[in-house]
Design a protein around this motif. Sequence first.
Motif, mmCIF file in Angstrom:
data_model
loop_
_atom_site.group_PDB
_atom_site.id
_atom_site.type_symbol
_atom_site.label_atom_id
_atom_site.label_comp_id
_atom_site.label_asym_id
_atom_site.label_seq_id
_atom_site.Cartn_x
_atom_site.Cartn_y
_atom_site.Cartn_z
ATOM 1 N N GLN A 263 0.847 -1.146 0.162
ATOM 2 C CA GLN A 263 -0.003 0.035 0.215
ATOM 3 C C GLN A 263 0.803 1.173 -0.094
ATOM 4 O O GLN A 263 2.192 1.227 0.386
ATOM 5 C CB GLN A 263 -0.919 0.022 1.300
ATOM 6 N N GLU A 264 0.272 2.338 -0.435
ATOM 7 C CA GLU A 264 0.813 3.548 -0.657
ATOM 8 C C GLU A 264 0.536 4.240 0.765
ATOM 9 O O GLU A 264 0.229 3.756 1.695
ATOM 10 C CB GLU A 264 0.426 4.468 -1.639
ATOM 11 N N ASP B 5 -4.205 7.727 -0.303
ATOM 12 C CA ASP B 5 -5.083 6.483 -1.097
ATOM 13 C C ASP B 5 -6.447 6.947 -0.511
ATOM 14 O O ASP B 5 -6.900 6.631 0.512
ATOM 15 C CB ASP B 5 -4.641 5.210 -0.510
ATOM 16 N N THR C 128 -9.124 5.313 -1.156
ATOM 17 C CA THR C 128 -9.856 3.861 -0.764
ATOM 18 C C THR C 128 -9.496 3.674 0.592
ATOM 19 O O THR C 128 -10.183 2.818 0.969
ATOM 20 C CB THR C 128 -9.536 2.839 -1.617
ATOM 21 N N THR C 129 -8.548 4.149 1.334
ATOM 22 C CA THR C 129 -8.025 3.607 2.687
ATOM 23 C C THR C 129 -9.533 3.937 3.789
ATOM 24 O O THR C 129 -9.970 4.930 3.748
ATOM 25 C CB THR C 129 -7.199 4.425 3.251
ATOM 26 N N GLN D 177 -10.083 -0.320 -4.230
ATOM 27 C CA GLN D 177 -8.773 -0.491 -4.181
ATOM 28 C C GLN D 177 -8.657 -1.634 -5.211
ATOM 29 O O GLN D 177 -7.435 -1.217 -6.201
ATOM 30 C CB GLN D 177 -8.305 -0.956 -2.845
ATOM 31 N N ASN E 11 -8.961 0.334 -8.613
ATOM 32 C CA ASN E 11 -8.121 1.262 -9.088
ATOM 33 C C ASN E 11 -6.776 0.742 -9.500
ATOM 34 O O ASN E 11 -6.010 1.194 -10.184
ATOM 35 C CB ASN E 11 -7.713 2.177 -7.654
ATOM 36 N N ASN E 12 -6.441 -0.585 -8.577
ATOM 37 C CA ASN E 12 -5.350 -1.325 -9.168
ATOM 38 C C ASN E 12 -5.336 -1.790 -10.678
ATOM 39 O O ASN E 12 -4.312 -1.388 -11.381
ATOM 40 C CB ASN E 12 -5.097 -2.251 -8.092
#
Length: 394
Positions: free
Chosen positions: A169-170, A175, A177-178, A210, A213-214
């Motif tokens: 994870q960033e 992010d 989506t966190t 998430q 988005n990936n």
Amino acid sequence: MPNPTAEITLTTSRHLGLVAITHGEKYQQANRALEEAGFARLPNGASIAPLTDPQAARRTASALVHHAHAHGATITTSTRPYLGDFGTEIAAQLPGTWSAELEIYSHPLWQEDLWPMLWEAGEMYRALEDHRIPFASVLKNGSGTELLLIERPGHRSGYLLGALTDREQEDPHDDPTTPHSIVLPADPGLAARAVADTFLPAHRRALHHQDLNNVLRALERIREEHETLQVIKESGRYSDGVPLRDSRLIGGMERDFADHAWLSYRAVLEHAPLLLTRCRPAATPWPEDAAALTRLREALAFSQDAWDEWNDLRQELYSIPRTLPAHEWSQVRGQLGLAVLPAIETWLADSEAFERQARAAVPGGPAALSAPTPRLLTARPAPLPAPRSAPAYR
């Protein structure tokens, strides 16, 4: 700089009696005090003493005060019940099969081990930044979902619950989506209801976004390099306008593209299948996307052999004490990328339909609730036809 500490936090458990948890840089001194006072050590690192005999309990408490003073340990009595019990009671009332296990971070540095796993950008993040958290309860459902439960610091009651993840994870604040932690009440029944009705649905939506988005980021990277390669092939010039000296250089560029494309396409192979199972085109304003989704499922099935080969190779290399040189890894990736190139181009061509359908299929949304989950595609279809040219990405 503050002096190193040896601390003992006392709490009570209906099942275990008096529970003691040690922490601080000199926590081992606190452990010795507990041992000399007659406490028994649990596998999770907590120590217990029974409370069934009032006189024996008073003697144990008196001995603890004496030995703690002798070892330079301070004693704090918690107003909350034993967190291990609270976590277990919540887990027992959640839908599905859940377990709870107390973890103790006696040394302050051990708390740092939580950061790589924490998928959180709310109050729990700030609590771990600003406070010592000597223990926590980790709730697991056996299907990959893990939750972190801690006592809410700075408050006399209440708890915080957040998500853990083993995904790369960033920065969680970068992010969108966190997920954010929630505050739980002291009643385990009400707390379990808040987890089931509020946190877990939000967690499922966060995972969905998430994953999406990936996939979209991977396709965007592939599209950019793919379009650059097509321009070079059609114009006979590099992207900076310099003419190609030899048309045979195109072959090397195609191999390089296949190498890089495979690295990104892995995210599609990993995350897209589950997203596709949630898509319900008939329940959206774009029912005509059904044909595109069928092509995308076929593209994934077409890629399955390459995906299996890649995972088998990685597993084989992890099991023996050697690794492939970088140029050999590049060659392997390039071969796999060329093998799945028709599937990649299908995904580029139909990515817009996929994106709008996946966004409409967020768990809990109207499309997701409109029909049961379809059977995963397992049979490999006939070879894909020549792909259509990919439209510009929007």
